[in-house]
Design a protein around this motif. Structure first.
Motif, PDB file in Angstrom:
ATOM      1  N   ILE A 104       0.923  -1.056   0.033  1.00  0.00           N
ATOM      2  CA  ILE A 104       0.041  -0.054  -0.025  1.00  0.00           C
ATOM      3  C   ILE A 104       1.011   1.302  -0.158  1.00  0.00           C
ATOM      4  O   ILE A 104       1.630   1.473   0.929  1.00  0.00           O
ATOM      5  CB  ILE A 104      -0.845  -0.055   1.291  1.00  0.00           C
ATOM      6  CG1 ILE A 104      -1.981  -1.138   1.122  1.00  0.00           C
ATOM      7  CG2 ILE A 104      -1.727   1.306   1.310  1.00  0.00           C
ATOM      8  CD1 ILE A 104      -2.887  -1.413   2.526  1.00  0.00           C
ATOM      9  N   VAL A 105       0.546   2.257  -0.849  1.00  0.00           N
ATOM     10  CA  VAL A 105       1.272   3.457  -1.073  1.00  0.00           C
ATOM     11  C   VAL A 105       0.384   4.571  -0.594  1.00  0.00           C
ATOM     12  O   VAL A 105      -0.395   4.711  -1.191  1.00  0.00           O
ATOM     13  CB  VAL A 105       1.991   3.471  -2.400  1.00  0.00           C
ATOM     14  CG1 VAL A 105       2.613   5.081  -2.599  1.00  0.00           C
ATOM     15  CG2 VAL A 105       2.727   2.279  -2.885  1.00  0.00           C
ATOM     16  N   GLU A 106       1.051   5.330   0.191  1.00  0.00           N
ATOM     17  CA  GLU A 106       0.044   6.632   0.831  1.00  0.00           C
ATOM     18  C   GLU A 106       0.976   7.832   0.620  1.00  0.00           C
ATOM     19  O   GLU A 106       1.849   7.972   1.521  1.00  0.00           O
ATOM     20  CB  GLU A 106      -0.423   6.244   1.964  1.00  0.00           C
ATOM     21  CG  GLU A 106      -1.780   6.529   2.514  1.00  0.00           C
ATOM     22  CD  GLU A 106      -1.991   8.067   2.533  1.00  0.00           C
ATOM     23  OE1 GLU A 106      -1.729   9.007   3.268  1.00  0.00           O
ATOM     24  OE2 GLU A 106      -2.509   8.598   1.321  1.00  0.00           O
ATOM     25  N   THR A 113      -4.954   6.536   7.294  1.00  0.00           N
ATOM     26  CA  THR A 113      -5.196   5.926   6.190  1.00  0.00           C
ATOM     27  C   THR A 113      -4.623   4.370   5.762  1.00  0.00           C
ATOM     28  O   THR A 113      -5.213   3.647   5.132  1.00  0.00           O
ATOM     29  CB  THR A 113      -4.699   6.943   4.879  1.00  0.00           C
ATOM     30  OG1 THR A 113      -5.356   8.085   4.940  1.00  0.00           O
ATOM     31  CG2 THR A 113      -5.169   6.397   3.471  1.00  0.00           C
ATOM     32  N   TYR A 114      -3.366   4.406   6.267  1.00  0.00           N
ATOM     33  CA  TYR A 114      -2.725   3.005   6.067  1.00  0.00           C
ATOM     34  C   TYR A 114      -3.613   1.879   6.798  1.00  0.00           C
ATOM     35  O   TYR A 114      -3.837   0.874   6.437  1.00  0.00           O
ATOM     36  CB  TYR A 114      -1.302   3.129   6.497  1.00  0.00           C
ATOM     37  CG  TYR A 114      -0.337   3.602   5.684  1.00  0.00           C
ATOM     38  CD1 TYR A 114      -0.086   2.873   4.545  1.00  0.00           C
ATOM     39  CD2 TYR A 114       0.382   4.849   5.985  1.00  0.00           C
ATOM     40  CE1 TYR A 114       0.941   3.437   3.616  1.00  0.00           C
ATOM     41  CE2 TYR A 114       1.478   5.181   5.023  1.00  0.00           C
ATOM     42  CZ  TYR A 114       1.726   4.516   4.039  1.00  0.00           C
ATOM     43  OH  TYR A 114       2.499   5.048   3.078  1.00  0.00           O
ATOM     44  N   THR A 186      -4.943   9.777  -2.313  1.00  0.00           N
ATOM     45  CA  THR A 186      -3.660   9.675  -2.093  1.00  0.00           C
ATOM     46  C   THR A 186      -3.147   8.333  -2.105  1.00  0.00           C
ATOM     47  O   THR A 186      -1.790   7.926  -2.145  1.00  0.00           O
ATOM     48  CB  THR A 186      -3.232  10.608  -1.145  1.00  0.00           C
ATOM     49  OG1 THR A 186      -3.517  10.010   0.403  1.00  0.00           O
ATOM     50  CG2 THR A 186      -3.444  11.962  -1.210  1.00  0.00           C
ATOM     51  N   ALA A 187      -4.115   7.358  -1.901  1.00  0.00           N
ATOM     52  CA  ALA A 187      -3.523   5.837  -1.739  1.00  0.00           C
ATOM     53  C   ALA A 187      -3.829   5.223  -2.912  1.00  0.00           C
ATOM     54  O   ALA A 187      -4.674   5.211  -3.471  1.00  0.00           O
ATOM     55  CB  ALA A 187      -4.576   5.406  -0.575  1.00  0.00           C
ATOM     56  N   SER A 188      -2.791   4.097  -2.921  1.00  0.00           N
ATOM     57  CA  SER A 188      -2.684   3.317  -4.002  1.00  0.00           C
ATOM     58  C   SER A 188      -2.195   1.975  -3.708  1.00  0.00           C
ATOM     59  O   SER A 188      -1.604   1.900  -2.714  1.00  0.00           O
ATOM     60  CB  SER A 188      -2.138   3.848  -5.411  1.00  0.00           C
ATOM     61  OG  SER A 188      -0.721   4.359  -5.275  1.00  0.00           O
ATOM     62  N   ILE A 189      -1.806   1.004  -4.667  1.00  0.00           N
ATOM     63  CA  ILE A 189      -1.163  -0.192  -4.352  1.00  0.00           C
ATOM     64  C   ILE A 189       0.006  -0.279  -5.269  1.00  0.00           C
ATOM     65  O   ILE A 189      -0.009   0.158  -6.433  1.00  0.00           O
ATOM     66  CB  ILE A 189      -2.181  -1.460  -4.388  1.00  0.00           C
ATOM     67  CG1 ILE A 189      -2.519  -1.929  -5.708  1.00  0.00           C
ATOM     68  CG2 ILE A 189      -3.012  -1.205  -3.405  1.00  0.00           C
ATOM     69  CD1 ILE A 189      -3.136  -3.163  -5.606  1.00  0.00           C
ATOM     70  N   ARG A 190       1.119  -0.897  -4.979  1.00  0.00           N
ATOM     71  CA  ARG A 190       2.179  -1.140  -5.927  1.00  0.00           C
ATOM     72  C   ARG A 190       2.223  -2.967  -5.866  1.00  0.00           C
ATOM     73  O   ARG A 190       2.398  -3.480  -4.882  1.00  0.00           O
ATOM     74  CB  ARG A 190       3.680  -0.696  -5.443  1.00  0.00           C
ATOM     75  CG  ARG A 190       4.655  -0.849  -6.431  1.00  0.00           C
ATOM     76  CD  ARG A 190       5.908  -0.086  -5.753  1.00  0.00           C
ATOM     77  NE  ARG A 190       6.564  -1.136  -4.985  1.00  0.00           N
ATOM     78  CZ  ARG A 190       7.085  -2.203  -4.871  1.00  0.00           C
ATOM     79  NH1 ARG A 190       7.557  -2.688  -6.053  1.00  0.00           N
ATOM     80  NH2 ARG A 190       7.663  -2.941  -3.665  1.00  0.00           N
ATOM     81  N   ILE A 191       2.232  -3.277  -7.375  1.00  0.00           N
ATOM     82  CA  ILE A 191       1.970  -4.754  -7.189  1.00  0.00           C
ATOM     83  C   ILE A 191       3.374  -5.326  -7.361  1.00  0.00           C
ATOM     84  O   ILE A 191       4.025  -4.892  -8.125  1.00  0.00           O
ATOM     85  CB  ILE A 191       1.260  -5.014  -8.517  1.00  0.00           C
ATOM     86  CG1 ILE A 191      -0.418  -4.708  -7.992  1.00  0.00           C
ATOM     87  CG2 ILE A 191       1.132  -6.545  -8.819  1.00  0.00           C
ATOM     88  CD1 ILE A 191      -1.129  -4.968  -9.576  1.00  0.00           C
ATOM     89  N   HIS A 192       3.685  -6.164  -6.826  1.00  0.00           N
ATOM     90  CA  HIS A 192       5.055  -6.925  -6.705  1.00  0.00           C
ATOM     91  C   HIS A 192       4.869  -7.952  -7.756  1.00  0.00           C
ATOM     92  O   HIS A 192       4.007  -8.483  -8.204  1.00  0.00           O
ATOM     93  CB  HIS A 192       5.156  -7.650  -5.475  1.00  0.00           C
ATOM     94  CG  HIS A 192       5.217  -6.767  -4.154  1.00  0.00           C
ATOM     95  ND1 HIS A 192       5.214  -7.236  -2.869  1.00  0.00           N
ATOM     96  CD2 HIS A 192       5.214  -5.420  -4.129  1.00  0.00           C
ATOM     97  CE1 HIS A 192       5.117  -6.322  -1.930  1.00  0.00           C
ATOM     98  NE2 HIS A 192       5.292  -5.033  -2.765  1.00  0.00           N
TER      99      HIS A 192
END
Length: 205
Positions: A104-106, A113-114, A186-192
């Motif tokens: 999770i990227v914030e 938010t996290y 402002t939140a998103s995800i970074r897929i591994h």
């Protein structure tokens, strides 16, 4: 007279396009800029790029077209369709596991938010034939290093099921993206992807 003048103008424009085809591209670009279409498209692409969605879409498109799995090793043997794959396959008895992970990227670094994002993700994916695990730690400069891993159990291990399981896993990651995006702009995800998944210490057997 006006009709003939307009007709003559378009005949000249048509002749220019025929003699110099590259001028058609210039004309299209001019009309796109003048109408605002180009600006809106660039703004949309910029927004998608910031959230990593453009590269994700390109990588997922390539993965969906891979029909075979390559064997890799990193402490444990695993299989994946490409180095950019958002999931790996691990054999598990007579069946197999399909494993994905993401962070999770914030951008505003809001702890609240996290917490909410992690809570919603765990609530969305827990139970059934899936297992979700979470590891997170805060750093001194306010960053939050975290990783969530989704493990789906399947069996028996048949090639056709690998492909279906992988597509389903990509759908789960898209749901995770939507859940997190709905919490905060402002939140998103970074897929591994690829080996990054197996390097995570949470692999469940």
């Amino acid at each position: 007279m006006a009709l003939w003048s307009s007709l003559l103008k378009w005949m000249i424009v048509g002749a220019v396009f025929v003699m110099f085809p590259w001028t058609m591209l210039v004309a299209v670009l001019y009309l796109a800029v003048k109408s605002g279409v180009l600006t809106r498209t660039l703004n949309l692409m910029r927004g998608l790029w910031k959230r990593g969605m453009v590269l994700d879409r390109m990588n997922d498109w390539r993965v969906r077209r891979c029909k075979s799995l390559d064997k890799e090793s990193f402490e444990l043997d695993y299989y994946l369709p490409s180095g950019a794959s958002p999931y790996i396959i691990m054999l598990n008895g007579a069946g197999f596991l399909c494993i994905s992970s993401f962070s999770i990227v914030e951008r505003s670094k809001s702890p609240e938010t996290y917490r909410k994002a992690v809570s919603e993700i765990l609530k969305t994916f827990g139970g059934g034939a899936r297992t979700i695990s979470f590891v997170g730690t805060a750093t001194d400069n306010g960053d939050f290093l975290n990783s969530l891993q989704i493990v789906s159990r399947h069996g028996p291990a048949i090639d056709a099921k690998f492909e279906r399981a992988g597509i389903k896993q990509m759908e789960l990651l898209e749901i995770a993206r939507e859940v997190v995006n709905a919490i905060s702009p402002t939140a998103s995800i970074r897929i591994h992807r690829g080996k990054e998944i197996i390097r995570n210490p949470m692999v469940i057997q």
